[in-house]
Enzyme design. Sequence first.
Site, mmCIF file in Angstrom:
data_model
loop_
_atom_site.group_PDB
_atom_site.id
_atom_site.type_symbol
_atom_site.label_atom_id
_atom_site.label_comp_id
_atom_site.label_asym_id
_atom_site.label_seq_id
_atom_site.Cartn_x
_atom_site.Cartn_y
_atom_site.Cartn_z
ATOM 1 N N GLY A 1 0.831 -1.196 0.000
ATOM 2 C CA GLY A 1 0.000 0.000 0.000
ATOM 3 C C GLY A 1 0.866 1.247 0.000
ATOM 4 N N CYS A 2 0.259 2.368 -0.384
ATOM 5 C CA CYS A 2 1.030 3.608 -0.481
ATOM 6 C C CYS A 2 1.498 4.077 0.890
ATOM 7 C CB CYS A 2 0.202 4.685 -1.181
ATOM 8 S SG CYS A 2 -1.448 4.933 -0.505
ATOM 9 N N TYR A 3 0.598 4.103 1.866
ATOM 10 C CA TYR A 3 1.010 4.548 3.202
ATOM 11 C C TYR A 3 2.066 3.608 3.801
ATOM 12 C CZ TYR A 3 -2.878 7.967 3.495
ATOM 13 O OH TYR A 3 -3.739 9.034 3.314
#
Lengths: 337, 337, 337, 337
Positions: A149-151
């Site tokens: 995921g990006c986070y």
Amino acid sequence: MLKVAILGATGYTGRELIKILLNHPEAQIVYLGTRREDRPQISQIHPELTGRIEAACEKLDMELVAGRTDFVFSCLPHTASMDFVPQCLDAGLKVVDISADYRLRDAQIYEKWYEAEHTDIQHLAESVYGLPELFADDITKARLVANPGCYPTGAILGLAPLVSRGLIELENIIIDAKSGISGAGRTPSPTLHFPECNESVAAYNVGVHRHTPEMDQILSQLAEKEISVTFVPHIVPMDRGILSTIYVHLAKEISQGEVEELFADFYKEAPFVLLRKDDLPATKDVWGTNFCHLALRSFGRKAVIVSAIDNLIKGASGQAVENMNLMAGFERTEGLL
Amino acid sequence: MLKVAILGATGYTGRELIKILLNHPEAQIVYLGTRREDRPQISQIHPELTGRIEAACEKLDMELVAGRTDFVFSCLPHTASMDFVPQCLDAGLKVVDISADYRLRDAQIYEKWYEAEHTDIQHLAESVYGLPELFADDITKARLVANPGCYPTGAILGLAPLVSRGLIELENIIIDAKSGISGAGRTPSPTLHFPECNESVAAYNVGVHRHTPEMDQILSQLAEKEISVTFVPHIVPMDRGILSTIYVHLAKEISQGEVEELFADFYKEAPFVLLRKDDLPATKDVWGTNFCHLALRSFGRKAVIVSAIDNLIKGASGQAVENMNLMAGFERTEGLL
Amino acid sequence: MLKVAILGATGYTGRELIKILLNHPEAQIVYLGTRREDRPQISQIHPELTGRIEAACEKLDMELVAGRTDFVFSCLPHTASMDFVPQCLDAGLKVVDISADYRLRDAQIYEKWYEAEHTDIQHLAESVYGLPELFADDITKARLVANPGCYPTGAILGLAPLVSRGLIELENIIIDAKSGISGAGRTPSPTLHFPECNESVAAYNVGVHRHTPEMDQILSQLAEKEISVTFVPHIVPMDRGILSTIYVHLAKEISQGEVEELFADFYKEAPFVLLRKDDLPATKDVWGTNFCHLALRSFGRKAVIVSAIDNLIKGASGQAVENMNLMAGFERTEGLL
Amino acid sequence: MLKVAILGATGYTGRELIKILLNHPEAQIVYLGTRREDRPQISQIHPELTGRIEAACEKLDMELVAGRTDFVFSCLPHTASMDFVPQCLDAGLKVVDISADYRLRDAQIYEKWYEAEHTDIQHLAESVYGLPELFADDITKARLVANPGCYPTGAILGLAPLVSRGLIELENIIIDAKSGISGAGRTPSPTLHFPECNESVAAYNVGVHRHTPEMDQILSQLAEKEISVTFVPHIVPMDRGILSTIYVHLAKEISQGEVEELFADFYKEAPFVLLRKDDLPATKDVWGTNFCHLALRSFGRKAVIVSAIDNLIKGASGQAVENMNLMAGFERTEGLL
């Protein structure tokens, strides 16, 4: 030339993937799949691709994909992805899945956070978490990689050196992340209507964002102990970029210089992690790139790590290509500099 | 104290109207109507009103409105508005209609451009076009005022002195308008999704925007000749504001100073029109105000007029209150400075 | 491998040039010049280049340039450029000058608009205007190319087919252009301070912008008659992009379809001009690309052309590389798709 | 009618102060001072004031101020303010100082953080910290009020109930604040040049921002113990607003409901603090208002407080008027709803 399929080509991660692959010397896009009913030219969906690729979207037909391609990127949303990935694998293709479906090793945790049954436990077991700074060897051998995921990408890169060397108090990790709005995808909603989110910053999903168990899983693995981070995401009025400001307690007093050395050493072979010593990274510094810029500040036993990535590149499609490069035996940075 | 109803209080024009009326010393909001099924507190819909007004939205019931109020603002969308306005008038209330339903005198033109039958021809005939710089006397006596569209307000104010004095070639009027995104309302759509319209400017509805016949009607009335303007609206990544750049051919060579004098004279009693001589107006200069800033530049027989308004204030709710002030016998600027 | 120098590498056009050339298979950056006193790493100036190019800026020393390079891009501001270009040419290097110094063939017009004496009349005479859609043959043979201004690029591409075929009234051309703020360069000023220009749109230099004589010169050449356009630039709160909305009178009534056919024919060999028929271009559609998207609408004898470019790419550095490709005998699109 | 002077009227806090006071029924602006050499009309400096106030800026002459006014707002920058405040006080005027000069009780701390000698120790001793939610009684009696900094306002309001009731671990307070760019003032700089800070978020002054000792001072006073917070400010691409995300460790496990009750009780008489229970505040919800919206989330012994203010209103000019209202005996909310 590696023949590549993209499932779910009409969203933002699909678009960025296409743009990167168009400049990749060893990969060629041969299939663009969509769940839409119509079969638009991809340049109708993403006008900025006009004149750069002429191809129509096709329906999601795994026979087509298997017959024509070697490698699959799934940009489908979670739950949709695990409907198609098994067939790709069974047909002998390698897969990078950009959805969340193969990230969480424990299907029960998946089911709790994503409120859906996991229907492909078998392949879940073999999937590799696609953060090359930590798992390059496994990725190289994998046939299924779960793209982070990006986070989690920004946060884990900021924490990994400290966590894996046991230098911080594991119960006191706070991640305050600020994201551009493309991170929420391409579907309109009242919250993301321009006059609502422009000129405004807000926290959301405080402590309950779905990327939390993903961070916990990887950091716990590095620490060899259970970690449960405090994670608060925020929405910022800009297209893209994630700045993660990470607050930790050092297990003992260490000088900022020593922490910087530790990071420099930990990432000495990481082509996409850059340690900023004299100034602090802005998300604009990594706009459109696959880099993660990190900076550190320590005060006695407290330390702050700032991590900047482009959520659509290092946080999604760029990292997916980085994973492809490893899986296909290409130079890791190919197409990404 | 004038008792005021707002029909359709949940959109942007409703919100701005409430904010203005909260500071109006002679008007009091006593009814907030909505077509929604639920009955939310207005501060739930517009959080910036919290602590400033405590009132629940009510359903659109004209008996309630008639029993409780003296004056009605309709912020309903076109076609919905003419469902309710007749009942308000029949109950003896005065009405400012912010929709397009009573702006076009010719019902056939309305039907052509809005693709809907006009169901209240009777009151259409008596409605007054609510641009106080041109029609203050009629507005003062009216019981139904059609509040002008945002684009027509900025454009007509920039053109009226020249058109009414016969100083320009009527067949060569071009209006290039740039609008903030609130002008498109509060309903999410792919085009207005933040990552789509942010960092981008685009033309839309070239030559076919519904505000065109409204401009034509008023300008033709001023000229006492048929006028058909060329109008191209654009969307700009900001919340609010309209800049209209207007291109005309002068009927004879007139110096810039003379044109400025003409404008100064034409608007000498207009409290909300300001002529900028030394510099050019930006939309930020009128942000949140009921002003229209104008500037002129002429080159031989060509002239350019720049007009700046806040689309939600002078282009909608502020002008609606200005009309109310006139209709109710208050000071025209009350609540608006 | 073509060895390339960039003079004035610290501004926005320098940065974009570097990014494009890093992905160019046949050109290599070997010199980055600056007028600054210090000698910073280029990645300190443009953090987004970190990890992609390691090179220090060097002082502007034409001996160094001549000894080391084959090809020069000057990103210096006007007047500074013509101090260095002659020496490059005399040393046998080819030059693309991104400043305005070699665009206007008539030195007196240059001196009037730029308020500076032209000190290199000799080379001015041989410079070729670098708009490849019109002058590809000359560019191919040139050793000095004057890269067009950003506004003229978008405007001329929108007008060239009509002007060169004599299909419009030449005295009635209006260009209303909307530009992102990078077009004003990297030097801070009150007007470009974020809280001043954000959330605002404004016209500036109405009728007196320096790009006007450049448009007039090229359009007059195409028409073989004197043309004097009306040009009004605007500033829009976004980083980059120019949308030009162009208003013309057709010399006779021509259907929209015919005009589109004319454009399609005129640009049939232009790899970077794209005619949009079904929808209208937004500047976001060309963000980061070397494309110009055009759309046409006609109404009787009036027509509107909408032209979208990225001011830093097709409007500056991308077109500069396109010119280099032609001058060096490379594929015209090399590095630009 | 209170006669009011504004020293330093040309910046953003001066502009907002003027806008608020124009709608204040009991105060009248009679003097606008500037350090500029020229004497511009205030509407030339702030075009949005045109037609709303006609007044020229005057030079900073304390005899003029003393002879004409009752009440002074100083919007001068720090160190400049303490040059003029003593003379105002000696002339019997009351003063709200928006600079930092009278906020820090300990002159040595001032001198360390602001790198300047404090030249008015005498009045420093009597100044009252102008946060009405905590010190309304003292403000009412004060003749010199130090208006709080923007970051401290949002942070202290989020922490005061917990700190003053001894419910959190004082050594573990983290404040992660995100501010719009007007907070940095009106002076252009490379960092705040639109194309540099637009589309980007960045941390700055990590752990060393000048508002830190101010937070420490007030929170320590509430706790009756030394507190040293971790404070990291960030810059967000928007005009105004501050969102502070505050991370604390509860001294014991308390349910979210109990914490909310505590806050509701603590602020039960605070007209400008609003507790959001069902959703989270965005800075847009307080845009242009004097409100602080707070929300709480707790997880075991950890809690997150989100605080939203408009940095120019509750964080500066609105709170200054709130203080004036108290000092002058007006209704506290006068002019601010």
